[in-house]
Design an enzyme around this catalytic site. Sequence first.
Site, PDB file in Angstrom:
ATOM      1  N   ASN A 112       0.878  -1.323   0.012  1.00 23.79           N
ATOM      2  CA  ASN A 112      -0.046  -0.057  -0.098  1.00 23.79           C
ATOM      3  C   ASN A 112       0.833   1.188   0.073  1.00 23.79           C
ATOM      4  O   ASN A 112       1.860   1.185   0.576  1.00 23.79           O
ATOM      5  CB  ASN A 112      -0.947  -0.071   1.265  1.00 23.79           C
ATOM      6  CG  ASN A 112      -0.543   0.579   2.291  1.00 23.79           C
ATOM      7  OD1 ASN A 112      -0.282   1.948   2.311  1.00 23.79           O
ATOM      8  ND2 ASN A 112       0.019   0.030   3.273  1.00 23.79           N
ATOM      9  N   PHE A 116      -1.578   8.331   4.005  1.00 27.64           N
ATOM     10  CA  PHE A 116      -2.514   8.977   4.964  1.00 27.64           C
ATOM     11  C   PHE A 116      -3.769   9.615   4.711  1.00 27.64           C
ATOM     12  O   PHE A 116      -3.916  10.698   4.740  1.00 27.64           O
ATOM     13  CB  PHE A 116      -1.824   9.938   5.914  1.00 27.64           C
ATOM     14  CG  PHE A 116      -0.687   9.302   6.758  1.00 27.64           C
ATOM     15  CD1 PHE A 116      -0.565   8.066   7.156  1.00 27.64           C
ATOM     16  CD2 PHE A 116       0.297  10.253   7.368  1.00 27.64           C
ATOM     17  CE1 PHE A 116       0.608   7.358   7.972  1.00 27.64           C
ATOM     18  CE2 PHE A 116       1.215   9.802   8.223  1.00 27.64           C
ATOM     19  CZ  PHE A 116       1.386   8.414   8.488  1.00 27.64           C
ATOM     20  N   SER A 176       5.552   5.198   8.843  1.00 32.16           N
ATOM     21  CA  SER A 176       4.872   4.961   7.586  1.00 32.16           C
ATOM     22  C   SER A 176       5.816   5.183   6.463  1.00 32.16           C
ATOM     23  O   SER A 176       6.390   6.077   6.562  1.00 32.16           O
ATOM     24  CB  SER A 176       3.342   5.516   7.406  1.00 32.16           C
ATOM     25  OG  SER A 176       3.278   5.733   5.872  1.00 32.16           O
ATOM     26  N   ASN A 178       5.005   5.797   3.372  1.00 38.88           N
ATOM     27  CA  ASN A 178       4.473   6.477   2.430  1.00 38.88           C
ATOM     28  C   ASN A 178       4.521   7.974   2.505  1.00 38.88           C
ATOM     29  O   ASN A 178       3.735   8.676   1.692  1.00 38.88           O
ATOM     30  CB  ASN A 178       3.068   5.894   2.142  1.00 38.88           C
ATOM     31  CG  ASN A 178       3.111   4.294   1.827  1.00 38.88           C
ATOM     32  OD1 ASN A 178       3.814   3.926   1.058  1.00 38.88           O
ATOM     33  ND2 ASN A 178       2.374   3.725   2.464  1.00 38.88           N
ATOM     34  N   THR A 179       5.016   8.595   3.495  1.00 35.22           N
ATOM     35  CA  THR A 179       5.065  10.012   3.721  1.00 35.22           C
ATOM     36  C   THR A 179       6.544  10.394   3.815  1.00 35.22           C
ATOM     37  O   THR A 179       7.165   9.862   4.577  1.00 35.22           O
ATOM     38  CB  THR A 179       4.184  10.572   5.320  1.00 35.22           C
ATOM     39  OG1 THR A 179       3.035  10.114   5.006  1.00 35.22           O
ATOM     40  CG2 THR A 179       4.498  11.864   5.399  1.00 35.22           C
ATOM     41  N   LYS A 218       4.682   3.649  17.174  1.00 32.93           N
ATOM     42  CA  LYS A 218       4.627   2.837  16.080  1.00 32.93           C
ATOM     43  C   LYS A 218       6.173   2.673  15.284  1.00 32.93           C
ATOM     44  O   LYS A 218       6.363   3.746  14.649  1.00 32.93           O
ATOM     45  CB  LYS A 218       3.455   2.748  15.257  1.00 32.93           C
ATOM     46  CG  LYS A 218       3.396   1.663  14.370  1.00 32.93           C
ATOM     47  CD  LYS A 218       1.911   1.402  13.878  1.00 32.93           C
ATOM     48  CE  LYS A 218       1.812   0.294  12.765  1.00 32.93           C
ATOM     49  NZ  LYS A 218       0.717   0.439  12.236  1.00 32.93           N
ATOM     50  N   ASN A 247       5.160  -1.518  11.437  1.00 26.89           N
ATOM     51  CA  ASN A 247       4.472  -0.746  10.266  1.00 26.89           C
ATOM     52  C   ASN A 247       5.043  -2.052   9.054  1.00 26.89           C
ATOM     53  O   ASN A 247       5.577  -2.968   9.168  1.00 26.89           O
ATOM     54  CB  ASN A 247       5.034   0.575  10.237  1.00 26.89           C
ATOM     55  CG  ASN A 247       3.667   1.240   9.524  1.00 26.89           C
ATOM     56  OD1 ASN A 247       3.141   0.991   8.512  1.00 26.89           O
ATOM     57  ND2 ASN A 247       3.409   2.403  10.337  1.00 26.89           N
TER      58      ASN A 247
END
Length: 337
Positions: A112, A116, A176, A178-179, A218, A247
């Site tokens: 994925n 966010f 994460s 993805n940021t 996390k 994560n």
Amino acid sequence: MFYYLIRKLLFLIDPEKSHIFVLKCLNFKQAQILKKICFYKNKSSQNIKCMGLNFSNKLGTAAGIDKNGEYINCLSEMGFGFIEVGTVTPLPQYGHPKPRLFRITQMEGIINRMGFNNLGIDNLIKNIKKSHFKGILGVNIGKNRDTSIKNSINDYLVCIEKIYNYASYISINISSPNTIDLRTLQHGTILNELLYNIKNKQAELHKKYFKYVPIAIKISPDLSKKELKYISKKLIEYKLDGVIATNTTLDRSLISGYKHSLEEGGISGLPLQKKSTNVILLLSKYLQKKIPIIGVGGINSIDSAQEKIQSGATLIQIYSGLVYHGPYLIRKIIENI
Ligand SMILES: Cc1cc2nc3c(=O)[nH]c(=O)nc-3n(C[C@H](O)[C@H](O)[C@H](O)COP(=O)(O)O)c2cc1C
């Protein structure tokens, strides 16, 4: 068996659409019969103590399933001991362009790069108020895409301040993939600054509301041993209440050769299982039981759930395993761990 038939149909649809479709169906009042067949009424409470809270069992939902807290009621009916909603950011944001979610079906994996996507913290609070949920509700928070890393600590503080009265615990997502640059918050001076400020904010709000809300961090499965040792030392130093491991991973070698394996984003599910368990093992060694671990990553069976607990996790969470094995897995795990 029943779920594997439904899964065949669901896997014909785009993964993001199918995720929303399933949750919307389960949220329908008319879906009572479906819920009776699929959901697990967990009558016995195992009363697990963690972070100063009492959990009715060790299994919870991982962040990302219900980013905006729109499905708290229906998730709570599935038998989970706790629910973690989010990641939410101070302001709403769209996330990355679609498609941004891919199944690696042969490997029981998911990639994925949602980024966010969420409707913001104020909207989440409205949904929590509407839900009337009385169980343990974790809220996972992050920074907005347009906030620079230098200013990111303020995003976390804004979210903590707003959500403090509505969350059982708060989870700080600094892992994460993805940021852009988010994972840099796991290192060096900025980690110190982040932990110092969130603990100060927690103390201030504790005083204000006469209520202590635990805060967990996390972390990523891609940290080296040295980095894990450092972060563990800092979590102890600043007296964090918990750590959620892990994560998604950026380790492409876990899925090489499979369809979609080159799509950008974090990998979850079975390919992540061993990697996240190894992180839990190392954390257990470095944290010496001073801070509880919530284990997540690739849980898809009773054995893999047991493995996380034997490695040192007090609680566990699940996401991808539910996509591949359906709600029956919840019952199997809860009854056997
Ligand atoms: C589609 C998707 C979205 C996710 N969104 C978030 C998120 O918003 N915040 C977060 O902390 N983790 C997020 N995660 C990571 C999960 O919470 C979990 O840590 C990871 O998927 C490993 O667990 P699993 O193997 O059981 O899926 C997401 C995972 C997936 C598959």
